[in-house]
Design an enzyme around this catalytic site. Structure first.
Site, PDB file in Angstrom:
ATOM      1  N   SER A  98     -45.471 -35.354  -7.676  1.00  0.00           N
ATOM      2  CA  SER A  98     -44.321 -34.759  -8.373  1.00  0.00           C
ATOM      3  C   SER A  98     -43.855 -35.788  -9.399  1.00  0.00           C
ATOM      4  CB  SER A  98     -43.196 -34.516  -7.359  1.00  0.00           C
ATOM      5  OG  SER A  98     -41.963 -34.287  -8.001  1.00  0.00           O
ATOM      6  N   TYR A 143     -37.815 -36.983  -0.245  1.00  0.00           N
ATOM      7  CA  TYR A 143     -38.861 -36.423  -1.107  1.00  0.00           C
ATOM      8  C   TYR A 143     -39.402 -37.512  -2.039  1.00  0.00           C
ATOM      9  CZ  TYR A 143     -40.975 -32.800  -4.173  1.00  0.00           C
ATOM     10  OH  TYR A 143     -41.832 -32.003  -4.904  1.00  0.00           O
TER      11      TYR A 143
HETATM   12  P1  NAD Z   1     -44.030 -23.347  -2.290  1.00  0.00           P
HETATM   13  O1  NAD Z   1     -42.869 -23.407  -1.361  1.00  0.00           O
HETATM   14  O2  NAD Z   1     -44.224 -22.151  -3.154  1.00  0.00           O
HETATM   15  O3  NAD Z   1     -45.391 -23.565  -1.479  1.00  0.00           O
HETATM   16  C1  NAD Z   1     -45.508 -24.510  -0.457  1.00  0.00           C
HETATM   17  C2  NAD Z   1     -46.745 -24.214   0.344  1.00  0.00           C
HETATM   18  O4  NAD Z   1     -46.824 -25.198   1.384  1.00  0.00           O
HETATM   19  C3  NAD Z   1     -46.744 -22.850   1.025  1.00  0.00           C
HETATM   20  O5  NAD Z   1     -48.035 -22.286   1.006  1.00  0.00           O
HETATM   21  C4  NAD Z   1     -46.326 -23.180   2.477  1.00  0.00           C
HETATM   22  O6  NAD Z   1     -46.881 -22.255   3.431  1.00  0.00           O
HETATM   23  C5  NAD Z   1     -46.961 -24.548   2.627  1.00  0.00           C
HETATM   24  N1  NAD Z   1     -46.334 -25.330   3.673  1.00  0.00           N
HETATM   25  C6  NAD Z   1     -45.035 -25.703   3.794  1.00  0.00           C
HETATM   26  N2  NAD Z   1     -44.865 -26.381   4.943  1.00  0.00           N
HETATM   27  C7  NAD Z   1     -46.069 -26.428   5.545  1.00  0.00           C
HETATM   28  C8  NAD Z   1     -46.545 -26.970   6.759  1.00  0.00           C
HETATM   29  N3  NAD Z   1     -45.724 -27.586   7.634  1.00  0.00           N
HETATM   30  N4  NAD Z   1     -47.850 -26.828   7.060  1.00  0.00           N
HETATM   31  C9  NAD Z   1     -48.692 -26.183   6.235  1.00  0.00           C
HETATM   32  N5  NAD Z   1     -48.306 -25.647   5.065  1.00  0.00           N
HETATM   33  C10 NAD Z   1     -47.013 -25.765   4.742  1.00  0.00           C
HETATM   34  O7  NAD Z   1     -43.893 -24.667  -3.158  1.00  0.00           O
HETATM   35  P2  NAD Z   1     -44.686 -25.212  -4.448  1.00  0.00           P
HETATM   36  O8  NAD Z   1     -43.675 -25.434  -5.498  1.00  0.00           O
HETATM   37  O9  NAD Z   1     -45.885 -24.430  -4.747  1.00  0.00           O
HETATM   38  O10 NAD Z   1     -45.088 -26.657  -3.891  1.00  0.00           O
HETATM   39  C11 NAD Z   1     -46.405 -27.122  -3.766  1.00  0.00           C
HETATM   40  C12 NAD Z   1     -46.435 -28.623  -3.947  1.00  0.00           C
HETATM   41  O11 NAD Z   1     -46.036 -28.942  -5.277  1.00  0.00           O
HETATM   42  C13 NAD Z   1     -45.467 -29.373  -3.012  1.00  0.00           C
HETATM   43  O12 NAD Z   1     -46.101 -30.546  -2.529  1.00  0.00           O
HETATM   44  C14 NAD Z   1     -44.320 -29.737  -3.939  1.00  0.00           C
HETATM   45  O13 NAD Z   1     -43.656 -30.901  -3.506  1.00  0.00           O
HETATM   46  C15 NAD Z   1     -45.061 -29.952  -5.241  1.00  0.00           C
HETATM   47  N6  NAD Z   1     -44.211 -29.865  -6.444  1.00  0.00           N
HETATM   48  C16 NAD Z   1     -43.589 -28.678  -6.777  1.00  0.00           C
HETATM   49  C17 NAD Z   1     -42.791 -28.662  -7.920  1.00  0.00           C
HETATM   50  C18 NAD Z   1     -42.071 -27.407  -8.367  1.00  0.00           C
HETATM   51  O14 NAD Z   1     -41.245 -27.502  -9.271  1.00  0.00           O
HETATM   52  N7  NAD Z   1     -42.372 -26.244  -7.840  1.00  0.00           N
HETATM   53  C19 NAD Z   1     -42.641 -29.805  -8.710  1.00  0.00           C
HETATM   54  C20 NAD Z   1     -43.297 -30.970  -8.323  1.00  0.00           C
HETATM   55  C21 NAD Z   1     -44.090 -30.988  -7.195  1.00  0.00           C
END
Ligand code: NAD
Length: 260
Positions: free
Chosen positions: A142, A155
């Site tokens: 991130s 985080y």
């Molecule tokens: P999201 O909530 O849409 O998806 C998260 C996914 O992780 C889901 O498929 C969920 O089932 C899975 N998950 C959560 N807890 C879990 C567990 N205990 N075991 C197995 N699977 C689990 O979120 P996203 O935005 O797609 O996030 C994906 C990654 O991207 C994360 O690591 C997040 O930190 C990172 N990220 C997101 C953003 C953003 O703005 N959306 C920015 C920077 C980084």
């Protein structure tokens, strides 16, 4: 790029993970998907991707906060796919609270899912990549692996840790044809942000849409949410021959957030 490639993407039932699965399936990758959804729900997503893109796709329900389930996932991926060429550690959660009031159990859960699970999956899958002299590890960190924001102590700690651990893996595996990199997204259009947008809307008496715009612009010059498929395209590039020598990097995909 390797022919008949197999990829394991953690947390691939939603958001960035699901969008990346679509991009990689379109490019011909066989998929091992993972999430917290039931086997029935996950297998439905896998079947849809399989029929749309003509690749093999499997699903393993595993709660990655539990080391034993990380092992279940990596073993299932190896038995179903035969080999894992690309590992995308994407599953992650967020929780916002001041350092002073941050609950210990939330701190521990964030470290377990966002940092310990990638450590374990890398430990379990990278030795075979070394043996086959080709592999890619792509960790979804991130902007918070590079800079900090208030109320995100757990985080930021986990994502900074992920960036550091990925650099170590890059060094240890550089001679083996195995690369390890992070992608560092900014505000990306997925459900993980909804809580933050709702809180911002409440605090400023904004509509959800105005809260989205307002909160994005507190951090990033690019005034839009990033399309999650853009993260998938960056993963695809890191799998290409052009990225053979690109290892240990943390690639910001952040609308200029960290340029300031
Ligand atoms: P999201 O909530 O849409 O998806 C998260 C996914 O992780 C889901 O498929 C969920 O089932 C899975 N998950 C959560 N807890 C879990 C567990 N205990 N075991 C197995 N699977 C689990 O979120 P996203 O935005 O797609 O996030 C994906 C990654 O991207 C994360 O690591 C997040 O930190 C990172 N990220 C997101 C953003 C953003 O703005 N959306 C920015 C920077 C980084």
């Amino acid at each position: 790029m390797r022919e008949n490639k197999n990829v394991l993407i953690t947390g691939s039932t939603s958001g960035i993970g699901l969008a990346s699965a679509q991009v990689l399936a379109e490019a011909g990758f066989n998929l091992m998907l993972n999430g917290l959804e039931s086997a029935e729900q996950g297998e439905q997503i896998a079947a849809q991707l399989s029929s749309e893109y003509g690749v093999k796709a499997f699903y393993c329900q595993a709660d990655l906060s539990r080391p034993v389930e990380v092992e279940l996932l990596t073993k299932t991926a190896l038995s179903q796919l035969g080999r894992v060429d690309v590992l995308v550690n994407n599953a992650g959660i967020q929780y916002t609270e001041s350092l002073e009031h941050f609950p210990l159990e939330k701190w521990q859960l964030i470290q377990a899912i966002n940092l310990t699970a990638p450590f374990l999956s890398m430990q379990q899958l990278m030795p075979a990549m070394r043996e086959q002299k080709w592999g890619r590890v792509i960790n979804i960190a991130s902007v918070h692996g590079l800079v900090a924001s208030a109320n995100k102590s757990a985080y930021c700690a986990a994502k900074h840790g992920l960036v550091g651990m990925t650099k170590v893996a890059a060094i240890e595996y550089a001679e083996a044809g195995v690369t390890a990199n992070c992608i560092c997204p900014g505000w990306t259009d997925t459900p993980i942000l909804n809580h933050q947008f709702n809180e911002y809307a409440k605090a400023h008496n904004f509509s959800f849409e105005d809260a989205q715009k307002g909160l994005i612009q507190t951090k990033a010059p690019y005034p839009h949410l990033i399309n999650p498929k853009a993260i998938g395209q960056a993963i695809l590039f890191l799998c290409s021959d052009a990225a053979d020598a690109m290892t240990g990097i943390s690639l910001p995909l952040d609308g200029g957030w960290t340029a300031q």
